[in-house]
Design a protein around this motif. Sequence first.
Motif, PDB file in Angstrom:
ATOM      1  N   HIS A 116     -15.531  93.863  79.188  1.00 20.91           N
ATOM      2  CA  HIS A 116     -16.904  94.000  78.680  1.00 20.91           C
ATOM      3  C   HIS A 116     -17.556  92.622  78.743  1.00 20.91           C
ATOM      4  CE1 HIS A 116     -20.263  95.442  76.193  1.00 20.91           C
ATOM      5  NE2 HIS A 116     -20.216  94.235  75.612  1.00 20.91           N
ATOM      6  N   ASN A 117     -18.679  92.497  79.416  1.00 18.09           N
ATOM      7  CA  ASN A 117     -19.392  91.223  79.554  1.00 18.09           C
ATOM      8  C   ASN A 117     -20.815  91.393  79.043  1.00 18.09           C
ATOM      9  OD1 ASN A 117     -17.325  89.703  81.095  1.00 18.09           O
ATOM     10  ND2 ASN A 117     -17.657  91.335  82.587  1.00 18.09           N
ATOM     11  N   GLU A 118     -21.250  90.431  78.286  1.00 21.68           N
ATOM     12  CA  GLU A 118     -22.609  90.495  77.734  1.00 21.68           C
ATOM     13  C   GLU A 118     -23.170  89.081  77.638  1.00 21.68           C
ATOM     14  OE1 GLU A 118     -24.949  92.585  73.963  1.00 21.68           O
ATOM     15  OE2 GLU A 118     -22.813  92.989  74.344  1.00 21.68           O
ATOM     16  N   THR A 119     -24.452  88.913  77.979  1.00 17.47           N
ATOM     17  CA  THR A 119     -25.077  87.596  77.951  1.00 17.47           C
ATOM     18  C   THR A 119     -26.569  87.727  77.640  1.00 17.47           C
ATOM     19  OG1 THR A 119     -25.494  85.602  79.241  1.00 17.47           O
ATOM     20  CG2 THR A 119     -25.531  87.676  80.434  1.00 17.47           C
ATOM     21  N   LYS A 120     -27.162  86.624  77.213  1.00 15.15           N
ATOM     22  CA  LYS A 120     -28.604  86.577  76.947  1.00 15.15           C
ATOM     23  C   LYS A 120     -29.334  85.733  77.979  1.00 15.15           C
ATOM     24  CE  LYS A 120     -28.178  87.347  71.966  1.00 15.15           C
ATOM     25  NZ  LYS A 120     -28.514  86.840  70.612  1.00 15.15           N
ATOM     26  N   SER A 173     -26.575  92.895  81.851  1.00 14.32           N
ATOM     27  CA  SER A 173     -25.934  92.737  80.545  1.00 14.32           C
ATOM     28  C   SER A 173     -26.381  93.881  79.637  1.00 14.32           C
ATOM     29  CB  SER A 173     -26.315  91.395  79.928  1.00 14.32           C
ATOM     30  OG  SER A 173     -25.729  91.255  78.658  1.00 14.32           O
ATOM     31  N   PRO A 174     -25.417  94.542  79.031  1.00 11.88           N
ATOM     32  CA  PRO A 174     -23.968  94.358  79.126  1.00 11.88           C
ATOM     33  C   PRO A 174     -23.383  95.033  80.376  1.00 11.88           C
ATOM     34  CG  PRO A 174     -24.430  96.126  77.615  1.00 11.88           C
ATOM     35  CD  PRO A 174     -25.774  95.589  78.034  1.00 11.88           C
ATOM     36  N   GLN A 175     -22.141  94.610  80.714  1.00 11.59           N
ATOM     37  CA  GLN A 175     -21.400  95.220  81.815  1.00 11.59           C
ATOM     38  C   GLN A 175     -20.039  95.694  81.303  1.00 11.59           C
ATOM     39  OE1 GLN A 175     -21.254  93.100  85.650  1.00 11.59           O
ATOM     40  NE2 GLN A 175     -22.632  91.582  84.762  1.00 11.59           N
ATOM     41  N   GLN A 176     -19.621  96.848  81.764  1.00 11.80           N
ATOM     42  CA  GLN A 176     -18.314  97.392  81.392  1.00 11.80           C
ATOM     43  C   GLN A 176     -17.599  97.842  82.665  1.00 11.80           C
ATOM     44  OE1 GLN A 176     -19.358 100.472  78.611  1.00 11.80           O
ATOM     45  NE2 GLN A 176     -19.436  99.067  76.870  1.00 11.80           N
ATOM     46  N   ASN A 177     -16.388  97.307  82.863  1.00 11.35           N
ATOM     47  CA  ASN A 177     -15.598  97.627  84.058  1.00 11.35           C
ATOM     48  C   ASN A 177     -14.225  98.114  83.640  1.00 11.35           C
ATOM     49  OD1 ASN A 177     -17.209  94.828  84.687  1.00 11.35           O
ATOM     50  ND2 ASN A 177     -17.439  96.303  86.331  1.00 11.35           N
ATOM     51  N   THR A 178     -13.753  99.150  84.289  1.00  9.56           N
ATOM     52  CA  THR A 178     -12.394  99.644  84.056  1.00  9.56           C
ATOM     53  C   THR A 178     -11.747  99.971  85.397  1.00  9.56           C
ATOM     54  OG1 THR A 178     -13.095 101.958  83.847  1.00  9.56           O
ATOM     55  CG2 THR A 178     -13.003 100.651  81.820  1.00  9.56           C
TER      56      THR A 178
END
Length: 493
Positions: A72-76, A88-93
């Motif tokens: 899970h990646n999140e940034t401003k 943002s946000p990004q979710q990878n599986t």
Amino acid sequence: MRHLFLALALASVSYFAHSQESFQLTEKSILGLTLTSAPQWDQIEAAFNEAKAQSLEVGDQFRPELFGEAAHNETKEKAIIQFAPVWSPQQNTQLGVRQAFRGGLSASAAFGTDQRSASTPNGRFERISTSSIRVDLQVDLWRDLFGRLSKAQSQSAEFDLKRAEIEREIQQKTFTLGLRRTYWSMVANNEQIKVYEGLKKIALEQLADARKRRAAGVTDDGEVARYEAQVASREGSRLYYLYQRELLMKQLKVLLPELQSKEVALAPYDIPKMIQTVLACTATIASQSSVPMEFTKFDEVTALLRQTQRERTKLASAYDDVDLKFVGGVRTTGVASEGDGNGNYTGSYDDAFRDWQQNDRTGFSAGLRFTMPLGREKTRETKELYESKRFDAKVKERESEIATTHQQLVKVIALLADVVRSQKENSLALERRLAVQNRKFREARVSVNDLILDQDAYLNSNLVTIQTQLEIINTIFDYLVVFTETPCEFNRI
């Protein structure tokens, strides 16, 4: 009060001495402790399990492997230009399975998802979703073509494991023979102590008789002093062999720590029966006109060493070989990104799943991967030489040990048996002479020095006989270390 403390101390010592468990020492009783007490036995098992683990590790690389990841990646951060939004946000599986095969082939299959959001001046992206299934294949076209190297690696590990199993049996046999050596050394030591105790008893009787004769004026202080010196000499030798017994006991208790808390004593033993058993075993060995390969497992070890050498040489020769692989894959993807006409897009996992189910979005890739090592010829030649020399040395050592052990034993045992016969004849002759000398001494026909010299000769003859018998037993043990399967009673204990 002092007497009370002394009595308590003596009582404590007596209680401690009696509280120790007694242990009757026989060959069978000490061998029965190997599995429960001997650290060396555990070391042998540990060495075998180390070899087994190494073999299993080679096989493990050809077993399937499950892999996966989730992030899970999140940034401003703010987008620099509107055409390149910051997601943002990004979710990878990702979840998949992969496996390498011994034929120079490896494959993997994985399922993955990706969901991300972003905003731009012209609209909003909400939960844009991607789902994919990918199958990848890699085929070795040169170094490991048809599994040439992977099979060699597996075969080498298999041979190493088989050799470790046989060597474990040999090491266990060697350890038990070592315990038996210690036991028979203790028996020989006990016999030596008996010899000196017997001679000390005779010396004390002679000393008492000399003192009586001195009191009667028949002899002088010189003869008494000579007997006193003889008693001291016998006692000193007896104490020396008692010291040797303690060293042997220490050696035994180091090998078998379970005995450390026990009072150990030799059980009754039968030396003539033991000698007959040993001689019967030597007769079995001597009856073999050629080296009895069926009695040993060393030849199996040498055969496995040769097979391992062949496989290791294959691996060494490929050190500077060309590496050429085919790499390919197939992938199908589903995307969920629905717009509302105002620059806003939304998606979901469910929509992404339905997309790749309902629409054919399959793609594939194929290519070659090539590597050619340069300047490694000397290293490869050195590795090949190393594998050749180290295995040749081990094989020659084993083969020489097999042949030499059998050939020399027959000669050595025959010589030692002749020595024992000669020593027994010598002891009988010296015993008769000593009886005559004792009579002559009582008749004042020989001096005390002559009598003591004959006693010493008889003593030394008995000691040499005991030591030679021990040498015969140890020589048989040396033989059984190599020829572990010799079919004789002495080897079945």
